[in-house]
Design an enzyme around this catalytic site. Structure first.
Site, PDB file in Angstrom:
ATOM      1  N   CYS A 168      -2.798   6.688  -7.221  1.00 50.41           N
ATOM      2  CA  CYS A 168      -2.903   7.166  -5.842  1.00 50.41           C
ATOM      3  C   CYS A 168      -3.219   8.657  -5.735  1.00 50.41           C
ATOM      4  CB  CYS A 168      -1.605   6.871  -5.093  1.00 50.41           C
ATOM      5  SG  CYS A 168      -1.077   5.148  -5.252  1.00 50.41           S
ATOM      6  N   HIS A 179       2.493  13.356   0.652  1.00 53.54           N
ATOM      7  CA  HIS A 179       2.031  12.062   0.168  1.00 53.54           C
ATOM      8  C   HIS A 179       2.532  10.973   1.122  1.00 53.54           C
ATOM      9  CE1 HIS A 179       0.474   9.239  -2.708  1.00 53.54           C
ATOM     10  NE2 HIS A 179       1.650   8.670  -2.892  1.00 53.54           N
ATOM     11  N   HIS A 203      -2.167   3.523   3.465  1.00 53.20           N
ATOM     12  CA  HIS A 203      -2.268   4.126   2.137  1.00 53.20           C
ATOM     13  C   HIS A 203      -3.611   3.748   1.531  1.00 53.20           C
ATOM     14  CE1 HIS A 203      -1.561   5.708  -1.686  1.00 53.20           C
ATOM     15  NE2 HIS A 203      -0.369   5.183  -1.995  1.00 53.20           N
TER      16      HIS A 203
END
Length: 1017
Positions: A182, A317, A355
């Protein structure tokens, strides 16, 4: 509270471009497509509204497991790809990972947003850094086809995400795809920054991309307890319950700040420092580490030269998992919480779009960049407010729950951006605001008054737009019109948001280089908007692709076209033209009693006196030609009518400006001193029809033969009057010209001794490019007749053979005509010459009102016709500044989306949507059955099979590389198919085949020869 550049940065004198700014990186361009936001403007509106975009999983992202796929953030048009724009065949585009396709279009638009033409970067050391973690496409392709092919191989695989972009744009810098889960995209940013600072590249394109094509990762998240049941991320929120997956693509263009400033690129934001690290052996490979996150943030601050307490906002994040958010909040508090008067704001774009995994970091970076550019921190989109277990304010943090305006001086605002990868790879960057674009030019003008334009000077602005097709040109013209309409004033007299000169100059830098061309002279934004709308509304108005590069013939007008104030407006409005007219005037000054420029600007009627007319016409025509030369437009041949031949001789480099000025002044002064007498008569008849009548009048000469039905006589007034009566009796039209002398007749012979005396030693010159003489009617070149004293004497007394010279020019291959003179005269005459009516032509000036806009119109027409121009000299210094234009609008009508078969199912035609999938065994068998002994059938059919198109779409003279886009993989596929279709040839020799691989026709001829040899054997 101290400013953002306290500590190390403050020691350098402050300001983002000062001191250590030599190591700063500028974000100069960006583009993105995220769920519910097809472009950066829509993305910003979504962020500012605190909106989110979560939807049920589309059918094209169908689940491959037992449970239905979870909702999430999905792109509406991930299957749309303008493959023709990039010269990619439909079959190749179908086999290509859609992530490659998304990156190609997004990176192109980001480069245009940076004020860069992607085409002009070809061969440069531009680097490409892509973050991605999905291989869904490769797995689906390779598992769902009976026979993998090379096309599938280059169409899939993460390495090709970066390499495809470098290949397609011919970029020679570093090219790599980064997979750190990620954190991939933000880690790619860090690598790009280091590459720029190390000098490996001067421009870096950094992208992140993610598509959700299977639910394999959904299952992993679900089994690990990380999946949000409703598919929505709720960062730091009371209802946070896991990850909602999302798609998206983003790209930023980075340059060293000093380079961006030098090149005048507007800067979105400054990247002050970045850092990456790894969790190491922490509390589980999937679990985040507070220690590692703290260390990477502190390292980024150190490299940026800032104190953590100076950072006012962090784009976190923030996945929305309870444990992940808690650990991140504590790490943020450790770094950004202490020693501050107000808590540090935090947010996460995942609350808006979900996400985006490999693209998550670029989404956060773009959000932070847009916040700095727009001067507002967007609110966090979450559910239920802050999670109570976080106690953010106790740790010096707070959620941004509503839009927060930033200080006017955004250079003093710092934002951190975090991205953490499953497995422990962490990245953090520090951004600062860039100086407002509006401040820079004013400061520059104040510092250098020489840059301030004359009060009457304006840009000769030309808006340019190009595309690979007429349809694409019209589509982008309409889009540009709509975008520029938003910048136009609502009330008459109100200034536009951006000067039209800046808009046009930017278009010249960014939107040129493709086959179909649009060029529009623009005096103001409303007029430009209307012209773009008009161009978009019809094919004939938008223009077609020019053919070969035009072969230009310059026509230099003769005496008689002059008028008081000739080119005075252009002189006042164009510094470019003014410079060259001043130079011509200075060359003439030593030989004349006054200044040509002063006479023209005063509007003095003396311009009609021969002793002034000829120097003035010469000076104007020299200046016009020199102006075009600075734009990169030079003639391939010249012809001058009477006095115009001197300017033509300078253009042909037979004479220097100073040599020609001396001869012109001597000629004009000598003629002006001749007592007035004689006249000239324009007769609408061919020269042959006049021969007998003219022979009966010895005091009348044939002055000029200008074309069919365009003859001029000169001589004694009484003789001309008698001829005019005869013409009237015959019904032949004749018009007396307003002149002081019988030019180009025997009555000019008394001028010759005075002309030679005044001219002194007349240099002998030979043209360095074809000069079509109106004395001989033929061509003069480096080995032809010399331009000497005898030539110029014949030039005074002899016939002007313009028709012969023009016809000789056209026969020599001139394809376009450009008239240089005070007003158009010769174009009409040239069109009467055989073949002349078919030759496009333009006149730079149309009369007394011609100013900068006339020059712009001429430049626009030349560019539309295929000439390559340097537009820069047309603009004032204040307008030579980039502004942001709407980037390329791609065709979204072509949908290429391969839907894989269900597990265990046999591949079939139904597995392909909108295009041709790679061939399977059955298709191969069909091809083998189609055997023939006729290459004229086999070659087009095989080429069509490789391209995935109908054979009727393959033209006989299509070129394999330039027109069909063949590469080495396609060539090998073609070889195999031809061997199957033409078994009599056996195995083809690849070197011989490659030598014949010019066009479809050349390959057919080669194979015909091979068959003939085979049969003869």
């Amino acid at each position: 509270m101290p400013g953002p550049f306290a500590g190390q940065a403050a020691e350098q004198g402050g300001g983002p471009f000062a001191g250590q700014a030599a190591g700063r990186i500028a974000v100069v361009g960006l583009d993105c497509r995220f769920p519910g936001a097809p472009d950066p403007d829509a993305f910003w509106r979504m962020l500012l509204a605190g909106a989110e975009s979560v939807a049920p999983r589309p059918a094209s992202r169908g689940a491959t497991g037992e449970q239905p796929g979870a909702p999430g953030g999905f792109l509406d048009d991930a299957d749309a790809f303008d493959h023709a724009f990039f010269g990619i065949s439909r079959a190749d585009a179908t086999a290509m990972d859609p992530q490659q396709r998304l990156l190609l279009q997004t990176a192109w638009r980001a480069l245009e947003d940076a004020g860069l033409s992607p085409l002009q970067l070809a061969g440069s050391n531009t680097g490409v850094f892509v973050g991605a973690m999905s291989d869904d496409w490769a797995r689906l392709q390779l598992s769902d086809t009976a026979e993998p092919t090379p096309r599938l191989g280059i169409g899939a695989g993460r390495s090709m995400l970066a390499n495809r972009l470098s290949y397609q744009l011919d970029l020679r810098g570093p090219s790599l795809t980064v997979d750190s889960a990620c954190s991939s995209a933000l880690l790619a940013v860090h690598l790009a920054v280091n590459s720029l600072l190390a000098g490996e590249c001067d421009t870096a394109v950094v992208g992140g991309v993610n598509l959700v094509l299977t639910d394999a990762l959904d299952a992993i998240y679900r089994q690990a307890g990380l999946a949000a049941p409703d598919g929505r991320c709720k960062p730091f929120g009371a209802a946070s319950d896991g990850i909602g997956r999302a798609e998206g693509v983003g790209a930023v263009v980075l340059r060293r700040a000093a380079d961006a400033r030098r090149d005048g690129q507007p800067v979105h934001a400054l990247l002050l420092g970045s850092a990456v690290n790894q969790d190491g052996r922490s509390n589980g490979i999937m679990a985040p580490s507070r220690r590692a996150q703290r260390e990477v943030m502190l390292a980024a601050c150190r490299r940026a030269g800032v104190e953590p307490a100076e950072v006012s906002f962090v784009e976190a994040h923030g996945t929305g998992t309870p444990i992940g958010d808690l650990i991140e909040a504590r790490a943020l508090g450790d770094v950004y919480g202490p020693g501050r008067a107000e808590p540090c704001g935090i947010g996460s774009v995942k609350g808006n779009i979900g996400h985006a995994e490999g693209a998550a970091g670029i989404a956060g970076l773009i959000k932070a960049t847009l916040a700095l550019r727009n001067g507002v921190i967007p609110p966090l989109a979450t559910v239920g407010g802050e999670h109570p277990s976080l106690a953010l304010r106790d740790h010096g943090l707070r959620l941004v729950e509503r839009p927060e305006p930033l200080p006017a001086d955004v250079t003093r605002v710092l934002i951190g951006v975090s991205s953490f990868g499953m497995g422990g790879s962490n990245a953090h960057v520090i951004l600062a605001g860039a100086p407002r674009e509006a401040d820079a030019p004013q400061a520059a003008l104040a510092a250098d008054p020489a840059l301030a334009p004359d009060s009457e000077e304006v840009s000769a602005a030309v808006f340019t737009l190009t595309a690979p097709s007429g349809e694409g040109l019209r589509r982008n013209a309409a889009a540009q019109a709509a975008a520029l309409a938003r910048l136009t004033p609502d009330w008459a007299g109100e200034p536009a948001a951006v000067p039209v000169g800046r808009v046009c100059w930017t278009s010249n830098r960014v939107r040129t280089g493709q086959a179909y061309r649009l060029a529009l002279p623009a005096a103001d934004l409303p007029g430009l908007v209307e012209a773009l709308r008009d161009a978009a509304s019809g094919e004939e108005r938008c223009g077609n692709a020019p053919g070969e590069t035009p072969v230009l013939g310059f026509l230099y007008t003769g005496q008689g076209a002059q008028y008081p104030g000739m080119t005075a407006r252009l002189y006042r409005e164009s510094a470019l033209y003014r410079h060259h007219l001043d130079r011509a005037s200075r060359a003439l000054d030593p030989h004349l009693p006054g200044s040509v420029v002063e006479l023209l600007l005063s509007g003095d009627e003396a311009v009609h006196r021969t002793d002034w007319t000829q120097p003035c016409v010469f000076a104007v025509e020299y200046a016009l030609a020199a102006t075009l030369a600075e734009l990169g437009v030079r003639p391939d041949g010249v012809v001058g009518h009477s006095i115009g031949e001197f300017a033509a001789a300078v253009a042909a480099e037979a004479l220097t400006l100073e040599e020609a000025a001396a001869v012109v002044a001597a000629r004009a002064t000598a003629m002006g001193a001749l007592p007035e007498g004689g006249g000239m008569l324009a007769v609408r008849a061919d020269v042959d029809a006049l021969a007998e009548l003219v022979e009966a009048e010895p005091l009348v000469s044939l002055a000029a033969v200008n074309g069919t039905g365009a003859t001029v006589l000169a001589g004694d007034l009484g003789a001309l009057a008698r001829l005019r009566e005869r013409f009237a009796e015959q019904g032949t039209g004749a018009t007396a010209l307003k002149v002081s002398h019988a030019f180009h007749s025997t009555l000019m012979e008394p001028v010759l001794p005075e002309f030679l005396r005044r001219a002194g030693r007349i240099p002998t010159g030979r043209p360095r490019l074809p000069m079509f003489s109106t004395v001989t009617g033929g061509v003069l070149d480096a080995v032809g007749d010399a331009l000497d004293a005898d030539y110029w004497c014949r030039h005074i007394t002899g016939t002007v053979r313009f028709a012969d010279a023009a016809q000789t020019m056209l026969r020599a291959g001139i394809t376009h005509l450009v008239e240089l003179g005070p007003k158009p005269v010769l174009l009409t005459l040239a069109r009467r010459v055989p073949g002349g009516a078919r030759v496009p032509g333009l006149s730079v000036l149309s009369g007394p009102q011609s100013g900068a806009q006339a020059l712009a119109a001429a430049a626009a027409e030349l560019y539309r016709q295929g000439a390559e121009l340097d537009f820069d000299p047309l603009y004032t210094p204040a307008d030579r500044r980039l502004t942001r234009l709407l980037p390329q609008v791609f065709d979204d009508s072509v949908r290429l989306w391969r839907r894989p078969s269900a597990p265990g199912a046999k591949p079939s035609a139904a597995s392909t949507a909108s295009s041709v999938a790679p061939r399977d065994h059955a298709e191969r068998a069909g091809e083998r059955a189609a055997r023939t002994e006729n290459p004229a059938e086999a070659v087009p059919a095989s080429v069509a099979a490789v391209l995935g198109v109908d054979a009727a779409e393959v033209g006989r003279y299509d070129r394999f590389y330039d027109d069909l886009g063949f590469d080495s993989v396609m060539l090998m596929e073609l070889k195999t198919l031809l061997e199957e279709r033409l078994p009599a040839l056996g195995e083809l020799s690849l070197p011989e085949m490659m030598a014949a691989l010019v066009s479809v026709d050349s390959l057919v001829s080669h194979l015909d020869e091979q068959l003939a040899v085979s049969r003869a054997a």
